[in-house]
Enzyme design. Structure first.
Site, PDB file in Angstrom:
ATOM      1  N   LYS A  63      -2.334  -1.514  -3.691  1.00  0.00           N
ATOM      2  CA  LYS A  63      -3.200  -0.338  -3.588  1.00  0.00           C
ATOM      3  C   LYS A  63      -2.385   0.937  -3.662  1.00  0.00           C
ATOM      4  O   LYS A  63      -1.393   1.032  -2.947  1.00  0.00           O
ATOM      5  CB  LYS A  63      -3.923  -0.411  -2.245  1.00  0.00           C
ATOM      6  CG  LYS A  63      -4.780   0.778  -1.941  1.00  0.00           C
ATOM      7  CD  LYS A  63      -5.355   0.658  -0.564  1.00  0.00           C
ATOM      8  CE  LYS A  63      -6.132   1.906  -0.257  1.00  0.00           C
ATOM      9  NZ  LYS A  63      -6.599   1.934   1.092  1.00  0.00           N
ATOM     10  N   LYS A  83       0.852  -1.182   0.000  1.00  0.00           N
ATOM     11  CA  LYS A  83       0.000   0.000   0.000  1.00  0.00           C
ATOM     12  C   LYS A  83       0.893   1.239   0.000  1.00  0.00           C
ATOM     13  O   LYS A  83       1.762   1.393   0.858  1.00  0.00           O
ATOM     14  CB  LYS A  83      -0.891  -0.005   1.240  1.00  0.00           C
ATOM     15  CG  LYS A  83      -1.750   1.238   1.354  1.00  0.00           C
ATOM     16  CD  LYS A  83      -2.756   1.128   2.471  1.00  0.00           C
ATOM     17  CE  LYS A  83      -3.538   2.414   2.616  1.00  0.00           C
ATOM     18  NZ  LYS A  83      -4.461   2.360   3.752  1.00  0.00           N
TER      19      LYS A  83
HETATM   20  C1  PBG Z   1      -6.809   3.718   5.741  1.00  0.00           C
HETATM   21  C2  PBG Z   1      -7.377   3.453   4.409  1.00  0.00           C
HETATM   22  C3  PBG Z   1      -7.306   4.350   3.347  1.00  0.00           C
HETATM   23  C4  PBG Z   1      -7.988   3.759   2.285  1.00  0.00           C
HETATM   24  C5  PBG Z   1      -8.471   2.524   2.720  1.00  0.00           C
HETATM   25  N1  PBG Z   1      -8.067   2.344   4.046  1.00  0.00           N
HETATM   26  C6  PBG Z   1      -6.757   5.721   3.258  1.00  0.00           C
HETATM   27  C7  PBG Z   1      -5.435   6.000   3.799  1.00  0.00           C
HETATM   28  O1  PBG Z   1      -4.556   5.150   3.876  1.00  0.00           O
HETATM   29  O2  PBG Z   1      -5.253   7.158   4.186  1.00  0.00           O
HETATM   30  C8  PBG Z   1      -8.152   4.408   0.957  1.00  0.00           C
HETATM   31  C9  PBG Z   1      -9.191   3.911   0.072  1.00  0.00           C
HETATM   32  C10 PBG Z   1      -9.515   4.790  -1.062  1.00  0.00           C
HETATM   33  O3  PBG Z   1      -8.869   5.830  -1.330  1.00  0.00           O
HETATM   34  O4  PBG Z   1     -10.454   4.441  -1.769  1.00  0.00           O
HETATM   35  N2  PBG Z   1      -6.519   2.700   6.567  1.00  0.00           N
END
Ligand code: PBG
Length: 341
Positions: free
Chosen positions: A265, A212
């Site tokens: 992601k 991520k």
């Molecule tokens: C946070 C989380 C995020 C997303 C899913 N879980 C945002 C972040 O890491 O700040 C993002 C999902 C999206 O942008 O659709 N645990």
């Protein structure tokens, strides 16, 4: 053959290459379908949903037209509708009232918290849909970070992992099928696996957000949950967008620690990473078509600059082509409808 403009030495080569005509396989719809390599199926889709406190309300996320925060009663209707369209999994994200948030995210393991109540209600209403829960502190943290923050502003790893284990166990107790740690702390998959097993939830799976990235594509999601970090950024835990080899390291670790599925992601700007991860493991690979990817398409479509339906299918199919088995997407319902046509 019209070769008159070729020089002599080119002529034989050119006519040779023209005996190979890849266009034969594109002549009509039937042959194109028969030779199609990547396919998007409704079963591949995971529908992310935002739940909030209250009744009979859905509020559109301003930066995500067509996506809503639902109160539990209306969320259930949305889940039913998704199930009727053939979608078999949802990913749940809570938007908490500010006064429920604190420095350690303690509301996250409240057995009667918003997430836990929502899981139970979904399991009662649509028992066959898979409920995937987010395991991360940010929706519960007064700081908007995925970890507990020390006095000097450091995101504490091991202290955070302890909270994540409690959160995952309480989600499993409420009926979650799969927990999905999304915070990129080190060692969380192993700790959560051990915690789930010790509590008797050996059948609850782990979808690891293994690779991520610290991405600007999450902007609209943070609007949806009011979960933007109150200071700094997430670069000490989420990955540098310039790195792909490091994704392989992260994947390897999560698999060693017991992940059942791994995720990359965001998806669209990271198709090469999805491809690498696909080559690296035989486990299912998920891709998260994140909020910013959704909003860009919605915004351009609203302006009449692109054909939304076509772009959605092309985008999701590209993720399958890159090697994803599963796709989390706010377009899940729309894609399911288009696939049924
Ligand atoms: C946070 C989380 C995020 C997303 C899913 N879980 C945002 C972040 O890491 O700040 C993002 C999902 C999206 O942008 O659709 N645990």
């Amino acid at each position: 053959m019209t070769t008159s403009f070729y020089t002599k030495s080119q002529t034989s080569q050119q006519s040779l290459s023209l005996s190979r005509r890849p266009r034969r396989l594109r002549r009509n719809e039937a042959i194109r379908k028969m030779t199609q390599e990547a396919h998007l199926h409704v079963e591949d889709l995971i529908y992310p949903l935002f739940v909030t406190e209250g009744e009979n309300t859905r509020v559109e996320v301003p930066s995500m037209p067509g996506s809503y925060r639902y109160t539990l009663d209306l969320l259930l209707a949305e889940v039913k509708e998704a199930y009727q369209l053939g979608i078999r999994a949802i990913a749940l994200f809570p938007a908490l009232d500010e006064e429920k948030k604190d420095a350690t995210g303690s509301e996250s393991y409240n057995p009667n918290g918003l997430v836990q109540r929502t899981i139970r209600a979904i399991k009662e209403t649509v028992p066959d849909i898979l409920v995937i829960t987010d395991v991360a502190l940010d929706p519960f943290s007064s700081q908007g970070h995925d970890g507990i923050v020390s006095e000097d502003g450091e995101i504490l790893n091991d202290e955070t992992v302890e909270v994540l284990v409690k959160m995952a166990v309480s989600q499993a107790a409420a009926g979650a099928d799969i927990v999905a740690p999304s915070d990129m702390m080190d060692g969380r998959i192993g700790a959560i696996r051990e915690g789930l097993d010790q509590a008797g939830y050996t059948n609850v799976g782990i979808l690891a957000y293994s690779a991520k990235y610290a991405s600007a594509y999450y902007g609209p999601f943070r609007d949806a949950l009011d979960s933007a970090p109150k200071f700094g950024d997430k670069k000490t835990y989420q990955m540098n967008p310039a790195n792909a080899r490091e994704a392989v390291t992260e994947i390897d670790l999560d698999i060693q620690e017991g992940a059942d599925m791994v995720m990359v992601k965001p998806a669209l700007a990271y198709l090469d990473v999805i491809h690498r991860v696909r080559e690296q493991t035989n486990l299912p690979v998920a891709a998260y078509n994140v909020s910013g990817e959704y909003s860009m398409i919605k915004a351009a479509a609203e302006k009449g600059w692109i054909d939304e339906d076509k772009i959605v299918m092309e985008t999701l199919t590209s993720m399958k082509r890159a090697g994803a088995d599963l796709i989390l997407s706010y377009f899940a319902k729309q894609a399911a409808q288009l696939l049924a046509k």
